[in-house]
Write a protein that holds these residues in place. Structure first.
Motif, PDB file in Angstrom:
ATOM      1  N   ASN A 176       1.995   4.265  -7.353  1.00 53.41           N
ATOM      2  CA  ASN A 176       2.757   3.042  -7.630  1.00 53.41           C
ATOM      3  C   ASN A 176       1.914   1.779  -7.518  1.00 53.41           C
ATOM      4  O   ASN A 176       2.453   0.667  -7.484  1.00 53.41           O
ATOM      5  CB  ASN A 176       3.960   2.955  -6.682  1.00 53.41           C
ATOM      6  CG  ASN A 176       5.036   3.978  -7.007  1.00 53.41           C
ATOM      7  OD1 ASN A 176       5.852   3.765  -7.893  1.00 53.41           O
ATOM      8  ND2 ASN A 176       5.014   5.108  -6.311  1.00 53.41           N
ATOM      9  N   GLY A 177       0.598   1.929  -7.441  1.00 52.13           N
ATOM     10  CA  GLY A 177      -0.285   0.768  -7.367  1.00 52.13           C
ATOM     11  C   GLY A 177      -0.134  -0.025  -6.092  1.00 52.13           C
ATOM     12  O   GLY A 177      -0.293  -1.248  -6.082  1.00 52.13           O
ATOM     13  N   ILE A 178       0.169   0.670  -5.019  1.00 51.31           N
ATOM     14  CA  ILE A 178       0.445   0.013  -3.731  1.00 51.31           C
ATOM     15  C   ILE A 178      -0.773   0.111  -2.813  1.00 51.31           C
ATOM     16  O   ILE A 178      -1.389   1.163  -2.698  1.00 51.31           O
ATOM     17  CB  ILE A 178       1.669   0.667  -3.064  1.00 51.31           C
ATOM     18  CG1 ILE A 178       2.929   0.336  -3.856  1.00 51.31           C
ATOM     19  CG2 ILE A 178       1.824   0.223  -1.625  1.00 51.31           C
ATOM     20  CD1 ILE A 178       4.163   1.055  -3.363  1.00 51.31           C
ATOM     21  N   TRP A 179      -1.084  -0.988  -2.167  1.00 52.70           N
ATOM     22  CA  TRP A 179      -2.165  -1.008  -1.165  1.00 52.70           C
ATOM     23  C   TRP A 179      -1.710  -0.173   0.025  1.00 52.70           C
ATOM     24  O   TRP A 179      -0.619  -0.360   0.567  1.00 52.70           O
ATOM     25  CB  TRP A 179      -2.455  -2.437  -0.756  1.00 52.70           C
ATOM     26  CG  TRP A 179      -3.557  -2.626   0.252  1.00 52.70           C
ATOM     27  CD1 TRP A 179      -3.611  -2.156   1.523  1.00 52.70           C
ATOM     28  CD2 TRP A 179      -4.764  -3.371   0.058  1.00 52.70           C
ATOM     29  NE1 TRP A 179      -4.761  -2.533   2.148  1.00 52.70           N
ATOM     30  CE2 TRP A 179      -5.501  -3.299   1.269  1.00 52.70           C
ATOM     31  CE3 TRP A 179      -5.298  -4.104  -1.005  1.00 52.70           C
ATOM     32  CZ2 TRP A 179      -6.740  -3.928   1.436  1.00 52.70           C
ATOM     33  CZ3 TRP A 179      -6.526  -4.731  -0.835  1.00 52.70           C
ATOM     34  CH2 TRP A 179      -7.243  -4.642   0.368  1.00 52.70           C
ATOM     35  N   PHE A 180      -2.570   0.711   0.456  1.00 49.72           N
ATOM     36  CA  PHE A 180      -2.225   1.673   1.501  1.00 49.72           C
ATOM     37  C   PHE A 180      -3.060   1.385   2.745  1.00 49.72           C
ATOM     38  O   PHE A 180      -4.273   1.560   2.737  1.00 49.72           O
ATOM     39  CB  PHE A 180      -2.481   3.075   0.958  1.00 49.72           C
ATOM     40  CG  PHE A 180      -2.282   4.196   1.941  1.00 49.72           C
ATOM     41  CD1 PHE A 180      -1.331   4.139   2.935  1.00 49.72           C
ATOM     42  CD2 PHE A 180      -3.056   5.342   1.846  1.00 49.72           C
ATOM     43  CE1 PHE A 180      -1.152   5.183   3.817  1.00 49.72           C
ATOM     44  CE2 PHE A 180      -2.892   6.397   2.724  1.00 49.72           C
ATOM     45  CZ  PHE A 180      -1.940   6.312   3.706  1.00 49.72           C
TER      46      PHE A 180
END
Length: 577
Positions: free
Chosen positions: A268-272
């Protein structure tokens, strides 16, 4: 600074600190002063003339230490530890002596380069992916706290999105977090301009041991995308749309499933972001490294060396895979800070990796801890605390009046005192009273949390001086105060010795007789009847009964013998079946 004056006074200060540690067990762990106590003890204004160091130290002893909660006490079991050590102290002393302000490489090259090297060392001990090391596009930086770490990566994640979508997208950015995530995330959201309604805390429960469910996260993300929102940040022990995964949450040390959550974040293109502020230290031990499996999916990783790795506060290690994300979000380049090395991009300037400009030489103390103790001793240190917590967990489990609420993974035990049946508030007030009782005794200090609406007590082992005897003593305090609360009992303490001498003699004598009986008690105690012949004599007869009384000069007193110790209370006290 006069070097000889420093030498003389520093010796005095070291002696004072050494004496403090030597006598630390004599202080109440939790300060017992009332708010505003110090203003009544100190003058209204600073002195016009200098005073001697001895006068100041005398005031510290008499006026300051009573108002200190002693985090280094071996009987400190609250919150999480804040470790101190000889190596950490010496590194802090050296940093204070050099007293540089290393905001850029040129202001002290050794400070920048040592920080890069020592964080590469620590990263390798944790077996972090090479992407997190300074030899690649990422690297490590020492922040003050995990709260600062979470803030700077959230800002980097936010700006990465806004650069693509425009600043008007800010109101649509959504942060996701487990409801067990540290409150620092919510503060970071406030600072970062994230709308309060877009900071969504996803519910956890005992079915997953309070870890974040990947299914629940996926659904929340899908629902928000369908309404036009932009997933930007997940904090569960997960951060970009930002996923912040916590390895060992503050309330209960729940461990989120990093690999599964990381894949959701990537899709989802989320910074982890992986927040292992407390539990990260344990991952230098091979048997606990599995708890950060999946960190290869992360964009950033944080652990606090000042919590459980013998490094004096403050020292929060943060690694990122892409240092440019931090720099683009946080960099400023005024004319007075420009220099050849920085302009040529030949060096790291840590001012661009943090909120403030100035920074201390914090890498010295971490460097000294790693060198003076070595990996094997640090691993033994961590394992010892985990074993002590396991021992305490066994003590709790063996007493049927208590329950262990969540599985212990590291050195935190979450437990509670079980209330009588049909208790309206599920024992919340009972456990709140127990917390107040043990902390006000000054003998130990513990803290609490709330899980699934239940008030839970937290026992965190991690103070450097804690030994098994301190755990045993702490358990006795908890048992004694629990007995008082459950049975209306009043414990007999040394300051009441004169009044209750006859009772104490008899109880000590009789307690040894009935040891087998005491081990079998379902509620932790049996009541005994005593008869003195003659009054005041050590000789006695012991008869089992449901209610026992003893007539003394002070009036009738009921006696009970408990598995954890002895207590006495007036006959007017309410009896328990």
């Amino acid at each position: 600074m006069d070097s000889e004056q420093l030498r003389e006074n520093a010796h005095k200060m070291v002696d004072f600190i050494a004496d403090y540690y030597k006598s630390i067990e004599n202080f109440p762990v939790l300060s017992q002063v009332e708010p505003g106590y110090l203003r009544e003890l100190l003058p209204d204004s600073a002195p016009n003339q200098p005073e001697t160091l001895q006068n100041v130290l005398d005031d510290v002893q008499a006026k300051i230490l009573p108002g200190v909660t002693h985090w280094q006490s071996p009987s400190y079991f609250a919150y999480y530890p804040s470790n101190s050590s000889v190596a950490g102290f010496l590194g802090e002393m050296l940093s204070a002596g050099i007293n540089m302000v290393g905001f850029s490489w040129i202001t002290s090259p050794a400070a920048t380069e040592l920080e890069m090297i020592v964080l590469d060392w620590l990263g390798k001990l944790l077996k972090l992916p090479e992407d997190f090391l300074s030899t690649g596009q990422g690297g490590g930086v020492i922040q003050g706290t995990a709260s600062e770490s979470v803030l700077v990566v959230l800002l980097a994640a936010r700006d990465r999105v806004l650069t693509k979508l425009g600043k008007n997208a800010l109101e649509k950015l959504v942060v996701y977090a487990s409801d067990q995530t540290h409150s620092a995330l919510q503060k970071a959201c406030k600072i970062g301009g994230i709308h309060p309604e877009n900071c969504k805390l996803l519910k956890t429960d005992s079915s997953t041991n309070y870890a974040l469910s990947p299914g629940l996260l996926s659904k929340a993300i899908s629902d928000d995308i369908s309404t036009g929102l932009i997933p930007f940040f997940l904090c569960a022990t997960i951060i970009y749309g930002y996923i912040l995964i916590s390895v060992g949450t503050t309330s209960s040390t729940a461990v989120d499933p990093l690999l599964a959550l990381g894949k959701i974040a990537k899709n989802n293109g989320i910074w982890f972001h992986v927040d292992a502020a407390y539990a990260g230290s344990a991952c230098i031990c091979p048997e606990y490294r599995c708890y950060i499996d999946g960190v290869e999916e992360a964009d950033s990783f944080n652990m606090n060396a000042h919590k459980w790795l013998l490094t004096n506060f403050d020292c929060s290690a943060l690694w990122v895979k892409d240092r440019n994300a931090l720099i683009q979000a946080l960099s400023t380049n005024p004319e007075f800070l420009k220099n050849k090395a920085s302009q040529a991009n030949m060096v790291v300037d840590y001012k661009d990796w943090q909120i403030p400009l100035g920074r201390r030489f914090r890498s010295l103390k971490l460097w000294m801890v790693l060198r003076l103790y070595g990996l094997e001793n640090l691993q033994c240190y961590i394992r010892n605390h985990i074993n002590l917590a396991k021992y305490f967990e066994g003590l709790v489990a063996a007493d049927s009046r208590f329950e262990v609420v969540t599985p212990r993974i590291f050195s935190l035990v979450c437990f509670r005192l079980l209330p009588p049946s049909n208790n309206e508030d599920h024992g919340n007030n009972l456990n709140r009273d127990l917390l107040d009782a043990v902390n006000s005794s000054g003998k130990i200090f513990i803290s609490h949390t709330v899980l699934s609406g239940k008030y839970i007590l937290r026992f965190a082992v991690g103070a450097p001086l804690t030994e098994e005897r301190h755990v045993i003593a702490a358990w006795k305090v908890l048992q004694d105060e629990s007995t008082s609360l459950l049975g209306g009992a009043r414990m007999i303490y040394h300051n009441q010795l004169e009044k209750y001498v006859p009772v104490l003699i008899l109880l000590q004598f009789a307690g040894n007789i009935q040891s087998k009986m005491l081990e079998k008690l379902s509620h932790g105690y049996v009541q005994m009847k005593f008869q003195l012949s003659p009054p005041g004599s050590r000789a006695c007869q012991v008869l089992l009964s449901f209610i026992g009384t003893l007539n003394l000069r002070n009036g009738p007193v009921s006696i009970k013998i408990v598995a954890s110790g002895i207590s006495a209370y007036p006959n007017s006290a309410e009896q328990r079946d």
